[in-house]
Write a protein that holds these residues in place. Structure first.
Motif, PDB file in Angstrom:
ATOM      1  N   HIS A   1       0.213  16.605  17.223  1.00  0.00           N
ATOM      2  CA  HIS A   1       0.484  15.183  17.416  1.00  0.00           C
ATOM      3  C   HIS A   1       0.091  14.356  16.178  1.00  0.00           C
ATOM      4  CE1 HIS A   1       1.627  15.987  21.482  1.00  0.00           C
ATOM      5  NE2 HIS A   1       0.421  16.446  21.816  1.00  0.00           N
TER       6      HIS A   1
ATOM      7  N   GLY B   1       8.057   5.918  17.653  1.00  0.00           N
ATOM      8  CA  GLY B   1       7.257   5.711  18.846  1.00  0.00           C
ATOM      9  C   GLY B   1       5.890   5.099  18.655  1.00  0.00           C
TER      10      GLY B   1
ATOM     11  N   HIS C   1       0.851   5.564  20.215  1.00  0.00           N
ATOM     12  CA  HIS C   1       2.167   6.162  20.411  1.00  0.00           C
ATOM     13  C   HIS C   1       2.543   6.016  21.880  1.00  0.00           C
ATOM     14  CE1 HIS C   1       5.376   9.203  20.646  1.00  0.00           C
ATOM     15  NE2 HIS C   1       5.539   8.954  19.350  1.00  0.00           N
TER      16      HIS C   1
ATOM     17  N   THR D   1       4.015   8.030  23.941  1.00  0.00           N
ATOM     18  CA  THR D   1       3.797   9.204  24.797  1.00  0.00           C
ATOM     19  C   THR D   1       2.731  10.152  24.250  1.00  0.00           C
ATOM     20  OG1 THR D   1       5.634  10.366  23.711  1.00  0.00           O
ATOM     21  CG2 THR D   1       6.128   9.152  25.747  1.00  0.00           C
ATOM     22  N   HIS D   2       2.674  10.340  22.942  1.00  0.00           N
ATOM     23  CA  HIS D   2       1.726  11.294  22.362  1.00  0.00           C
ATOM     24  C   HIS D   2       0.287  10.777  22.474  1.00  0.00           C
ATOM     25  CE1 HIS D   2       5.091  12.925  19.500  1.00  0.00           C
ATOM     26  NE2 HIS D   2       5.354  13.154  20.778  1.00  0.00           N
TER      27      HIS D   2
END
Length: 257
Positions: free
Chosen positions: A252, A216, A229, A231-232
């Motif tokens: 994370h 990601g 990233h 989403t993180h």
């Protein structure tokens, strides 16, 4: 004079160069093997050879199979070997502070592919730091990838001469080099990325993109050297093999590491 000497000493600590304590002149490997720590520098040289080869020599080092000793007859037609530069550094923060690194002469490497690498500039770094300060709960950390350049496979091998005076009897015997010597030097085939190669940075960068994408992480399209990233809450700037990471939540950044 005392203030001036103190300033120079502090500067050399950060530069990590090896200097003569009396004259202040920079010392190279050929000088260091004649000094009081000659045995330590010679062992550091053997360790570097073991690190770059298969590890059969050296004091507990792990080989990377970056270079391989070959006879001159194995040099492909049309290829011209480059030269070797030996870099000596004293790193007091390391377990073994005596550091020798082999660097190939990149100015004589005729590589036909892309050599430029997207890297973060000072503005990007400053913006990421300001973003960290401005984001509630955000933290910042730095890390790097050990031997980043030395573990990148190359489809097109390069070639380099190593002067025999850098190779002691242990190395010559271990790699059966005696029959390969030509005019006081021996040829090596560079099979992985190595310091000094103009393409090493790009090859390592492309490998990093490939390794991180499934997890990601992707470089930003319009800001060189900045990654995020999908989403993180993790973003980082990349300069060579050094990561400056902004994150919210230790879990994370652990995911990235």
């Amino acid at each position: 004079n005392n203030l001036r000497t103190e300033h120079v000493d502090q500067r050399q600590h950060f530069i990590n160069s090896v200097t003569d304590p009396i004259t202040g002149a920079s010392l190279e490997y050929r000088h260091l093997i004649k000094g009081e720590d000659a045995a330590k520098w010679k062992q550091a040289n053997i360790n570097e050879i073991g690190r770059l080869t298969d590890g059969r020599v050296g004091n507990g080092v792990v080989g990377t199979n970056t270079i391989k000793f070959i006879p001159l007859s194995a040099l492909p037609a049309g290829r011209k070997p480059t030269y070797l530069r030996v870099c000596a550094n004293y790193r007091p923060q390391k377990a073994d502070p005596y550091r020798i690194r082999y660097t190939c002469g990149g100015d004589r490497v005729d590589y036909p592919g892309t050599t430029t690498t997207p890297g973060a500039d000072m503005t990007t770094v400053k913006l990421l730091l300001n973003s960290t300060i401005s984001t509630e709960g955000a933290r910042f950390m730095c890390t790097d990838v050990k031997d980043f350049y030395l573990n990148t496979e190359m489809d097109r091998y390069e070639y380099m001469w190593i002067p025999v005076h850098l190779l002691d009897d242990e190395v010559i015997a271990a790699y059966d080099i005696a029959g390969m010597i030509v005019n006081g030097r021996v040829l090596v085939e560079i099979q992985k990325g190595m310091y000094g190669l103009p393409q090493a940075g790009r090859l390592a960068y492309d490998k990093l993109v490939k390794q991180l994408a499934p997890h990601g992480y992707h470089p930003c399209a319009r800001t060189p050297g900045l990654w995020k990233h999908i989403t993180h809450p993790v973003s980082f700037c990349l300069v060579v093999d050094n990561f400056g990471i902004k994150y919210v939540g230790k879990q994370h950044v652990d995911h990235l590491l």
